[in-house]
Design a protein around this motif. Sequence first.
Motif, PDB file in Angstrom:
ATOM      1  N   MET A  38       0.810  -1.225   0.000  1.00  0.00           N
ATOM      2  CA  MET A  38       0.000   0.000   0.000  1.00  0.00           C
ATOM      3  C   MET A  38       0.838   1.267   0.000  1.00  0.00           C
ATOM      4  O   MET A  38       1.953   1.294   0.515  1.00  0.00           O
ATOM      5  CB  MET A  38      -0.907   0.024   1.236  1.00  0.00           C
ATOM      6  CG  MET A  38      -1.941  -1.088   1.231  1.00  0.00           C
ATOM      7  SD  MET A  38      -3.167  -0.811   2.525  1.00  0.00           S
ATOM      8  CE  MET A  38      -4.116  -2.337   2.371  1.00  0.00           C
ATOM      9  N   ASP A  39       0.249   2.335  -0.540  1.00  0.00           N
ATOM     10  CA  ASP A  39       0.774   3.690  -0.372  1.00  0.00           C
ATOM     11  C   ASP A  39       0.590   4.100   1.084  1.00  0.00           C
ATOM     12  O   ASP A  39      -0.348   3.635   1.753  1.00  0.00           O
ATOM     13  CB  ASP A  39      -0.049   4.676  -1.203  1.00  0.00           C
ATOM     14  CG  ASP A  39       0.464   4.851  -2.616  1.00  0.00           C
ATOM     15  OD1 ASP A  39       1.272   4.005  -3.066  1.00  0.00           O
ATOM     16  OD2 ASP A  39       0.038   5.830  -3.274  1.00  0.00           O
ATOM     17  N   VAL A  40       1.413   5.045   1.529  1.00  0.00           N
ATOM     18  CA  VAL A  40       1.287   5.499   2.928  1.00  0.00           C
ATOM     19  C   VAL A  40       0.375   6.721   3.054  1.00  0.00           C
ATOM     20  O   VAL A  40      -0.112   7.007   4.152  1.00  0.00           O
ATOM     21  CB  VAL A  40       2.690   5.793   3.525  1.00  0.00           C
ATOM     22  CG1 VAL A  40       3.269   7.109   2.987  1.00  0.00           C
ATOM     23  CG2 VAL A  40       2.647   5.793   5.032  1.00  0.00           C
ATOM     24  N   ASP A  41       0.106   7.416   1.951  1.00  0.00           N
ATOM     25  CA  ASP A  41      -0.643   8.675   2.053  1.00  0.00           C
ATOM     26  C   ASP A  41      -2.155   8.424   2.070  1.00  0.00           C
ATOM     27  O   ASP A  41      -2.914   8.938   1.247  1.00  0.00           O
ATOM     28  CB  ASP A  41      -0.255   9.649   0.931  1.00  0.00           C
ATOM     29  CG  ASP A  41      -0.478   9.082  -0.456  1.00  0.00           C
ATOM     30  OD1 ASP A  41      -0.564   7.845  -0.603  1.00  0.00           O
ATOM     31  OD2 ASP A  41      -0.576   9.881  -1.408  1.00  0.00           O
ATOM     32  N   GLN A  42      -2.573   7.618   3.024  1.00  0.00           N
ATOM     33  CA  GLN A  42      -3.987   7.263   3.189  1.00  0.00           C
ATOM     34  C   GLN A  42      -4.147   6.705   4.610  1.00  0.00           C
ATOM     35  O   GLN A  42      -3.164   6.384   5.267  1.00  0.00           O
ATOM     36  CB  GLN A  42      -4.393   6.221   2.144  1.00  0.00           C
ATOM     37  CG  GLN A  42      -3.454   5.030   2.023  1.00  0.00           C
ATOM     38  CD  GLN A  42      -3.763   4.143   0.805  1.00  0.00           C
ATOM     39  OE1 GLN A  42      -4.797   4.295   0.163  1.00  0.00           O
ATOM     40  NE2 GLN A  42      -2.869   3.224   0.503  1.00  0.00           N
ATOM     41  N   PRO A  56      -5.409  14.256   1.434  1.00  0.00           N
ATOM     42  CA  PRO A  56      -5.355  15.276   0.381  1.00  0.00           C
ATOM     43  C   PRO A  56      -3.957  15.296  -0.224  1.00  0.00           C
ATOM     44  O   PRO A  56      -2.974  15.077   0.486  1.00  0.00           O
ATOM     45  CB  PRO A  56      -5.646  16.579   1.130  1.00  0.00           C
ATOM     46  CG  PRO A  56      -6.247  16.178   2.437  1.00  0.00           C
ATOM     47  CD  PRO A  56      -5.733  14.799   2.746  1.00  0.00           C
ATOM     48  N   LYS A  57      -3.874  15.509  -1.527  1.00  0.00           N
ATOM     49  CA  LYS A  57      -2.561  15.546  -2.188  1.00  0.00           C
ATOM     50  C   LYS A  57      -1.861  16.858  -1.853  1.00  0.00           C
ATOM     51  O   LYS A  57      -2.248  17.915  -2.338  1.00  0.00           O
ATOM     52  CB  LYS A  57      -2.751  15.429  -3.708  1.00  0.00           C
ATOM     53  CG  LYS A  57      -3.382  14.112  -4.134  1.00  0.00           C
ATOM     54  CD  LYS A  57      -2.392  12.981  -4.047  1.00  0.00           C
ATOM     55  CE  LYS A  57      -3.014  11.649  -4.368  1.00  0.00           C
ATOM     56  NZ  LYS A  57      -2.245  10.502  -3.894  1.00  0.00           N
ATOM     57  N   GLU A  58      -0.879  16.791  -0.987  1.00  0.00           N
ATOM     58  CA  GLU A  58      -0.136  18.006  -0.632  1.00  0.00           C
ATOM     59  C   GLU A  58       1.282  17.891  -1.165  1.00  0.00           C
ATOM     60  O   GLU A  58       2.249  17.854  -0.406  1.00  0.00           O
ATOM     61  CB  GLU A  58      -0.154  18.200   0.885  1.00  0.00           C
ATOM     62  CG  GLU A  58      -1.552  18.448   1.408  1.00  0.00           C
ATOM     63  CD  GLU A  58      -1.597  18.603   2.922  1.00  0.00           C
ATOM     64  OE1 GLU A  58      -1.669  19.748   3.385  1.00  0.00           O
ATOM     65  OE2 GLU A  58      -1.546  17.581   3.624  1.00  0.00           O
TER      66      GLU A  58
HETATM   67 MN    MN Z   1      -0.435   7.830  -2.897  1.00  0.00          MN
END
Ligand code: MN
Length: 297
Positions: free
Chosen positions: A155-159, A289-291
């Motif tokens: 998995m991605d971490v930004d979640q 949110p995409k920061e």
């Molecule tokens: Mn991501």
Amino acid sequence: MGVCPSARMPLLSDNFTGLLRPWARPEVLTCTSWGAPIIWDGTFDPDVAQQKVGQQNLTIGLTVFAVGRYLEKYLARFLETAEQHFMVGQRVVYYVFTERPAAVPHVALGEGRQLRVEYVAREQRWQDVSMERMRTLHEALGGRLGREAHFVLCMDVDQHFSGPFGPEALAESVAQLHAWHYRWPRWLLPFERDVRSAAVLAPGEGDFYYHAAVFGGSMAALRSLTAHCVQAMRRDRGRGIEARWHDESHLNKFFWLHKPAKVLSPEFCWSPEIGERAEIRRPRLLWAPKEYALVRD
Ligand code: MN
Ligand code: UDP
């Protein structure tokens, strides 16, 4: 509608009829053209899934990369919410890959759950951090991770987790429908179209657009997936090119050639920025949110 065949899921295959009820969500697609289930809230029985995995005494791996500022920004919440929602009641091993092992936050783990921190060198470009994950994962699957886990989710971490993410998500190979693209016509999907790239899909090719933020499967399936992507990215680099969405483009090519045994609905990895959708009943993971200005150099 019939029940999806389950012959491609050796470890979890017995009597899937007790687990899946694709007819429960007549308003969405619950089965692919090749017979793999697309699981939506209500189409599976989490208790049956849990029981089956418990009986087989499986260990489930969860890999996540936290390199550079992604570590401080996302890792703690990702892990804390995973403790609340990810494979609760199962044996779980987290694998955190980072260039700063000492900075990994301490998260209290439930019984039967372990966390391993693995060192990974920091790449300069964020695209390279993302793509290098395939090589690192391939190596890890050949090492301790490969020996101790039966199934792995990457998995991605930004979640962060916002609902139960249990063994119903496991299968020989698992792909995630991309939240922004699942309603789009096939010709509009952002596949790689440059014929020089190993990731190219011709018009008419590609089943769905899958999101690289969640994929998984058995050791054998993931070894072959990561080997494919590593080789394809090496070939592109040798030609001085890079696929449109980096590792995700190659992942999409792989799943076109080797159909996933299970597909996760966008409920399993949802972007709140899309807004309310009737078919999204219970999101399991929510994108941050995409920061990019804050986390990417
Ligand atoms: Mn991501
Ligand atoms: N990543 C990281 N550090 C970086 C870039 C990426 O740790 O500098 C990891 C992290 O796990 C991240 C994943 O690679 O979630 C994919 O990158 P990102 O989430 O930025 O890609 P996007 O979701 O925007 O496609």
